[in-house]
Design a protein around this motif. Structure first.
Motif, short mmCIF file in Angstrom:
data_model
loop_
_atom_site.label_atom_id
_atom_site.label_comp_id
_atom_site.label_asym_id
_atom_site.label_seq_id
_atom_site.Cartn_x
_atom_site.Cartn_y
_atom_site.Cartn_z
N GLY A 146 11.03 -5.70 34.88
CA GLY A 146 11.25 -6.90 34.09
C GLY A 146 11.87 -6.57 32.75
N GLU A 147 12.58 -7.53 32.18
CA GLU A 147 13.25 -7.30 30.90
C GLU A 147 13.07 -8.48 29.95
OE1 GLU A 147 16.90 -4.50 31.07
OE2 GLU A 147 17.25 -6.03 32.58
N THR A 148 11.87 -9.02 29.89
CA THR A 148 11.58 -10.14 29.00
C THR A 148 11.70 -9.70 27.54
OG1 THR A 148 10.05 -11.01 30.64
CG2 THR A 148 9.86 -11.88 28.40
N GLN A 149 12.26 -10.57 26.70
CA GLN A 149 12.35 -10.28 25.28
C GLN A 149 10.95 -10.30 24.65
OE1 GLN A 149 15.12 -9.39 23.56
NE2 GLN A 149 16.11 -9.37 25.56
N VAL A 150 10.68 -9.37 23.77
CA VAL A 150 9.38 -9.29 23.12
C VAL A 150 9.57 -9.25 21.61
CG1 VAL A 150 8.30 -8.12 25.07
CG2 VAL A 150 9.34 -6.77 23.25
N GLU A 151 8.48 -9.53 20.90
CA GLU A 151 8.54 -9.55 19.45
C GLU A 151 8.64 -8.14 18.89
OE1 GLU A 151 5.07 -11.53 18.16
OE2 GLU A 151 5.68 -13.50 18.90
N ASN A 152 9.30 -8.05 17.76
CA ASN A 152 9.45 -6.76 17.09
C ASN A 152 8.31 -6.59 16.08
OD1 ASN A 152 10.59 -4.33 16.38
ND2 ASN A 152 12.12 -5.22 15.02
N THR A 153 7.08 -6.63 16.62
CA THR A 153 5.89 -6.52 15.77
C THR A 153 4.97 -5.44 16.31
OG1 THR A 153 4.78 -8.24 17.08
CG2 THR A 153 5.97 -8.96 15.10
N ALA A 154 4.02 -5.03 15.49
CA ALA A 154 3.09 -3.97 15.89
C ALA A 154 2.07 -4.52 16.88
CB ALA A 154 2.38 -3.42 14.66
N PHE A 155 1.49 -3.62 17.68
CA PHE A 155 0.43 -4.00 18.60
C PHE A 155 -0.83 -4.35 17.81
CE2 PHE A 155 3.00 -1.29 21.41
CZ PHE A 155 3.03 -2.07 22.56
N SER A 156 -1.52 -5.38 18.27
CA SER A 156 -2.86 -5.61 17.74
C SER A 156 -3.79 -4.58 18.39
CB SER A 156 -3.33 -7.03 18.09
OG SER A 156 -3.51 -7.15 19.50
N HIS A 157 -4.99 -4.46 17.86
CA HIS A 157 -5.93 -3.49 18.42
C HIS A 157 -6.24 -3.83 19.87
CE1 HIS A 157 -9.04 -0.49 18.60
NE2 HIS A 157 -9.93 -1.41 18.97
N GLN A 158 -6.40 -5.12 20.17
CA GLN A 158 -6.70 -5.54 21.54
C GLN A 158 -5.53 -5.22 22.47
OE1 GLN A 158 -7.87 -9.63 21.92
NE2 GLN A 158 -7.87 -9.59 24.16
N GLU A 159 -4.30 -5.47 22.01
CA GLU A 159 -3.12 -5.17 22.83
C GLU A 159 -3.00 -3.67 23.06
OE1 GLU A 159 -0.17 -8.83 21.47
OE2 GLU A 159 -0.21 -6.95 20.34
N TYR A 160 -3.28 -2.90 22.03
CA TYR A 160 -3.24 -1.44 22.15
C TYR A 160 -4.19 -0.96 23.24
CZ TYR A 160 -4.45 3.38 20.96
OH TYR A 160 -4.71 4.73 21.02
N LEU A 161 -5.41 -1.47 23.23
CA LEU A 161 -6.40 -1.07 24.24
C LEU A 161 -5.98 -1.50 25.63
CD1 LEU A 161 -9.73 -1.88 22.35
CD2 LEU A 161 -8.67 0.36 22.69
N GLU A 162 -5.37 -2.69 25.73
CA GLU A 162 -4.95 -3.19 27.03
C GLU A 162 -3.82 -2.34 27.61
OE1 GLU A 162 -3.63 -7.39 29.18
OE2 GLU A 162 -4.05 -7.32 27.03
N VAL A 163 -2.88 -1.95 26.77
CA VAL A 163 -1.79 -1.09 27.23
C VAL A 163 -2.34 0.23 27.74
CG1 VAL A 163 0.21 0.26 26.50
CG2 VAL A 163 -0.01 -2.11 25.78
N ARG A 164 -3.26 0.82 27.00
CA ARG A 164 -3.84 2.10 27.41
C ARG A 164 -4.59 1.96 28.74
NH1 ARG A 164 -3.22 6.16 23.27
NH2 ARG A 164 -4.22 7.48 24.84
N ARG A 165 -5.32 0.86 28.91
CA ARG A 165 -6.04 0.63 30.17
C ARG A 165 -5.06 0.48 31.33
NH1 ARG A 165 -9.59 -2.71 27.04
NH2 ARG A 165 -8.34 -4.53 27.61
N ASN A 166 -3.98 -0.26 31.10
CA ASN A 166 -2.99 -0.45 32.17
C ASN A 166 -2.34 0.86 32.58
OD1 ASN A 166 -3.40 -3.21 32.38
ND2 ASN A 166 -1.79 -3.73 30.92
N ILE A 167 -2.04 1.69 31.62
CA ILE A 167 -1.42 2.98 31.93
C ILE A 167 -2.40 3.86 32.71
CG2 ILE A 167 -0.51 5.12 30.94
CD1 ILE A 167 0.79 3.42 28.77
N GLU A 168 -3.68 3.82 32.34
CA GLU A 168 -4.68 4.58 33.09
C GLU A 168 -4.78 4.08 34.52
OE1 GLU A 168 -6.51 7.32 32.43
OE2 GLU A 168 -5.18 7.46 30.67
#
Length: 238
Positions: free
Chosen positions: A138-160
């Motif tokens: 997928g190539e959806t446009q995303v915001e040019n902002t930093a990850f929130s703490h919750q988003e950071y944890l979710e990304v790490r869980r998804n990668i695991e």
């Protein structure tokens, strides 16, 4: 000094070399010679003469919108002796002929047309694979902002999750190890990049990994689907 008649075996350039040496000079083709090359293009039937350009001075033919060319040189040490330098070659990107007469040049020109046809008609399998992987992820446009703490944890869980399920894809052991290493690197970059840059880094890393490791198209699709399903509904990889 009078020029010699070329004898069989006198040629000093092999067909798989492109350094024409100091005994040659670029040859301006006669109108009649260009007409003969024109006829050979038409006779081959795959290309149209309109797809080629003749450089100033009538010294070189190029296939439009490519870097492919056919250039003729005069062998000044011999009478009626010529050489051709061209790209693509039979097995190399650039090749050159031995010393030949004009009939020999036409022989190599016909070969060159067949090499051209081979290259321009060949599918870009690697490029197609890259586009398929990008499409699946997928190539959806995303915001040019930093990850929130919750988003950071979710990304790490998804990668695991992706790492844990990677064994479901029948990859080679070396491919599996290398991909796990790259996924760890992607995870580490989560707190160093904003969402826009991380997403591009993630897609670029996965795509490069698939190509460099020689992952088959079937397995690459399975890997891309695993990523997409894991991040399903998440804004970065919709």
């Amino acid at each position: 000094m009078p020029r010699k008649q070329r004898q069989p075996g006198d040629a000093f350039l092999s067909q798989n070399k492109c350094n024409l040496g100091t005994n040659t000079r670029i040859m301006q083709l006669l109108r009649s010679q260009l007409n003969e090359l024109y006829d050979l293009i038409e006779k081959q039937g795959y290309f149209s003469p309109s797809q080629f350009s003749i450089l100033a001075g009538q010294t070189e033919l190029t296939l439009n919108e490519t870097q492919f060319y056919f250039k003729v040189f005069e062998d000044i040490g011999y009478v009626d002796s010529m050489m051709a330098n061209f790209s693509p070659g039979r097995s190399l990107y650039m090749e050159a002929t031995t010393g030949v007469d004009w009939e020999g040049i036409k022989f190599y020109f016909k070969d060159w047309l067949s090499y051209l046809k081979r290259e321009v008609s060949a599918p870009d399998k690697w490029g197609r694979l890259v586009e398929e992987v990008k499409s699946l992820i997928g190539e959806t446009q995303v915001e040019n902002t930093a990850f929130s703490h919750q988003e950071y944890l979710e990304v790490r869980r998804n990668i695991e999750t992706i790492k844990n399920q990677l064994s479901s894809i029948p990859l080679l052991e070396t491919q599996n190890i290398a991909i796990l290493h790259q996924l760890n690197h992607v995870a580490e970059m989560t707190d160093k990049l904003n969402k826009f840059d991380w997403r591009n880094f993630f897609i670029g890393t996965i795509t490069s990994c698939v190509i460099q490791l020689g992952v088959t198209q079937e397995h690459a699709k399975l890997f891309a689907e695993l990523i997409r399903n894991t991040f399903s509904g998440w804004m970065l990889l919709k």
